[in-house]
Design a protein around this motif. Structure first.
Motif, PDB file in Angstrom:
ATOM      1  N   VAL A   2      31.269  -5.465  -2.224  1.00  0.00           N
ATOM      2  CA  VAL A   2      32.058  -6.520  -1.575  1.00  0.00           C
ATOM      3  C   VAL A   2      31.302  -7.186  -0.432  1.00  0.00           C
ATOM      4  O   VAL A   2      31.632  -8.307  -0.057  1.00  0.00           O
ATOM      5  CB  VAL A   2      33.435  -6.020  -1.083  1.00  0.00           C
ATOM      6  N   ARG A  23      32.225  -8.381 -10.656  1.00  0.00           N
ATOM      7  CA  ARG A  23      32.748  -7.035 -10.416  1.00  0.00           C
ATOM      8  C   ARG A  23      33.118  -6.861  -8.953  1.00  0.00           C
ATOM      9  O   ARG A  23      34.196  -6.360  -8.617  1.00  0.00           O
ATOM     10  CB  ARG A  23      31.687  -6.005 -10.845  1.00  0.00           C
ATOM     11  N   LYS A  25      33.767  -9.249  -6.770  1.00  0.00           N
ATOM     12  CA  LYS A  25      34.884 -10.157  -6.462  1.00  0.00           C
ATOM     13  C   LYS A  25      36.211  -9.545  -6.896  1.00  0.00           C
ATOM     14  O   LYS A  25      37.220  -9.660  -6.188  1.00  0.00           O
ATOM     15  CB  LYS A  25      34.663 -11.514  -7.127  1.00  0.00           C
ATOM     16  N   ARG A  26      36.227  -8.871  -8.052  1.00  0.00           N
ATOM     17  CA  ARG A  26      37.451  -8.180  -8.505  1.00  0.00           C
ATOM     18  C   ARG A  26      37.819  -7.045  -7.550  1.00  0.00           C
ATOM     19  O   ARG A  26      38.995  -6.825  -7.258  1.00  0.00           O
ATOM     20  CB  ARG A  26      37.271  -7.651  -9.928  1.00  0.00           C
ATOM     21  N   ARG A  27      36.820  -6.328  -7.050  1.00  0.00           N
ATOM     22  CA  ARG A  27      37.099  -5.241  -6.098  1.00  0.00           C
ATOM     23  C   ARG A  27      37.725  -5.784  -4.820  1.00  0.00           C
ATOM     24  O   ARG A  27      38.702  -5.223  -4.313  1.00  0.00           O
ATOM     25  CB  ARG A  27      35.806  -4.490  -5.750  1.00  0.00           C
ATOM     26  N   LEU A  28      37.162  -6.868  -4.288  1.00  0.00           N
ATOM     27  CA  LEU A  28      37.713  -7.454  -3.067  1.00  0.00           C
ATOM     28  C   LEU A  28      39.124  -7.980  -3.306  1.00  0.00           C
ATOM     29  O   LEU A  28      40.008  -7.827  -2.463  1.00  0.00           O
ATOM     30  CB  LEU A  28      36.798  -8.559  -2.551  1.00  0.00           C
ATOM     31  N   GLU A  29      39.354  -8.580  -4.462  1.00  0.00           N
ATOM     32  CA  GLU A  29      40.695  -9.061  -4.814  1.00  0.00           C
ATOM     33  C   GLU A  29      41.682  -7.888  -4.877  1.00  0.00           C
ATOM     34  O   GLU A  29      42.805  -7.981  -4.382  1.00  0.00           O
ATOM     35  CB  GLU A  29      40.649  -9.788  -6.153  1.00  0.00           C
ATOM     36  N   ALA A  30      41.260  -6.783  -5.464  1.00  0.00           N
ATOM     37  CA  ALA A  30      42.124  -5.594  -5.549  1.00  0.00           C
ATOM     38  C   ALA A  30      42.433  -5.054  -4.148  1.00  0.00           C
ATOM     39  O   ALA A  30      43.577  -4.675  -3.863  1.00  0.00           O
ATOM     40  CB  ALA A  30      41.464  -4.512  -6.400  1.00  0.00           C
ATOM     41  N   GLU A  31      41.431  -5.030  -3.263  1.00  0.00           N
ATOM     42  CA  GLU A  31      41.668  -4.612  -1.874  1.00  0.00           C
ATOM     43  C   GLU A  31      42.754  -5.489  -1.250  1.00  0.00           C
ATOM     44  O   GLU A  31      43.672  -4.997  -0.597  1.00  0.00           O
ATOM     45  CB  GLU A  31      40.399  -4.731  -1.031  1.00  0.00           C
ATOM     46  N   GLY A  32      42.624  -6.795  -1.430  1.00  0.00           N
ATOM     47  CA  GLY A  32      43.588  -7.729  -0.860  1.00  0.00           C
ATOM     48  C   GLY A  32      44.989  -7.516  -1.393  1.00  0.00           C
ATOM     49  O   GLY A  32      45.976  -7.588  -0.644  1.00  0.00           O
ATOM     50  N   GLU A  33      45.076  -7.223  -2.691  1.00  0.00           N
ATOM     51  CA  GLU A  33      46.393  -6.967  -3.283  1.00  0.00           C
ATOM     52  C   GLU A  33      47.026  -5.710  -2.694  1.00  0.00           C
ATOM     53  O   GLU A  33      48.222  -5.685  -2.412  1.00  0.00           O
ATOM     54  CB  GLU A  33      46.269  -6.876  -4.801  1.00  0.00           C
ATOM     55  N   TRP A  34      46.223  -4.670  -2.521  1.00  0.00           N
ATOM     56  CA  TRP A  34      46.755  -3.439  -1.908  1.00  0.00           C
ATOM     57  C   TRP A  34      47.206  -3.712  -0.468  1.00  0.00           C
ATOM     58  O   TRP A  34      48.291  -3.303  -0.062  1.00  0.00           O
ATOM     59  CB  TRP A  34      45.698  -2.331  -1.916  1.00  0.00           C
TER      60      TRP A  34
END
Length: 173
Positions: A2, A23, A25-34
């Protein structure tokens, strides 16, 4: 990851994310969702390369994998047992307001204290196994997968002071 490519500079939990790969970018998006869930006592644990008894440099040396060298490149890593150590410490400190702060969430870089060039870590693995150390292959001519190549396209020194303030010390540091 990230943080993206930081040219070997230090990154802390406060460093602005700058993901480059899909990959990451998806991790950072998942962090934001959490984080958007507003959950209490949420730890976002940012992990570099995880190694252990059956994965990582020693396992790769046993398989005879090539050593790849890229000038100025650093990897951070963490032993799986130290990831478990952090998870346990977070559970033990679930009521520690100083850790979680007013947002009730925190980001933690979970890495060891010694980012190093991968070819040096690989050489040590071969030596520990008593095997001859193969010559390092230049990154530019290495025949590796796109995913492996993506790891070499980013270089940074993850800082683990927050981690150490939570666990005290790592088993594999």
């Amino acid at each position: 990851g990230v943080y993206g490519d930081q040219g070997g500079r230090d990154v802390t939990e406060e460093t602005a994310p700058a993901p480059k790969t899909a990959r990451a970018k998806r991790r950072l998006e998942a962090e934001g969702e959490w984080l958007a869930l507003g959950a209490r006592r949420l730890a976002v644990v940012r992990l570099p390369g995880i190694y252990g008894a059956f994965r990582g440099p020693v396992a790769k040396a046993r398989e005879g994998n090539a050593r790849i060298a890229k000038e100025g490149h650093l990897f951070s890593r963490i032993h799986v047992d130290d990831v478990v150590l952090l998870c346990s410490a977070l559970l033990d400190r679930r009521d520690d307001g100083d850790l979680w702060g007013p947002s009730q969430a925190c980001v933690i870089n979970c890495c060891d204290s010694d980012p190093a060039p991968q070819h040096e870590v690989s050489a040590l693995a071969y030596e520990l196994l008593g095997l001859p150390v193969p010559p390092a292959m230049p990154f530019d001519s290495a025949d590796i997968s796109a995913m492996q190549r993506s790891f070499y396209e980013e270089s940074r020194r993850m800082v683990n002071q927050k981690l150490l303030s939570i666990v005290g010390s790592l088993r594999y540091d």
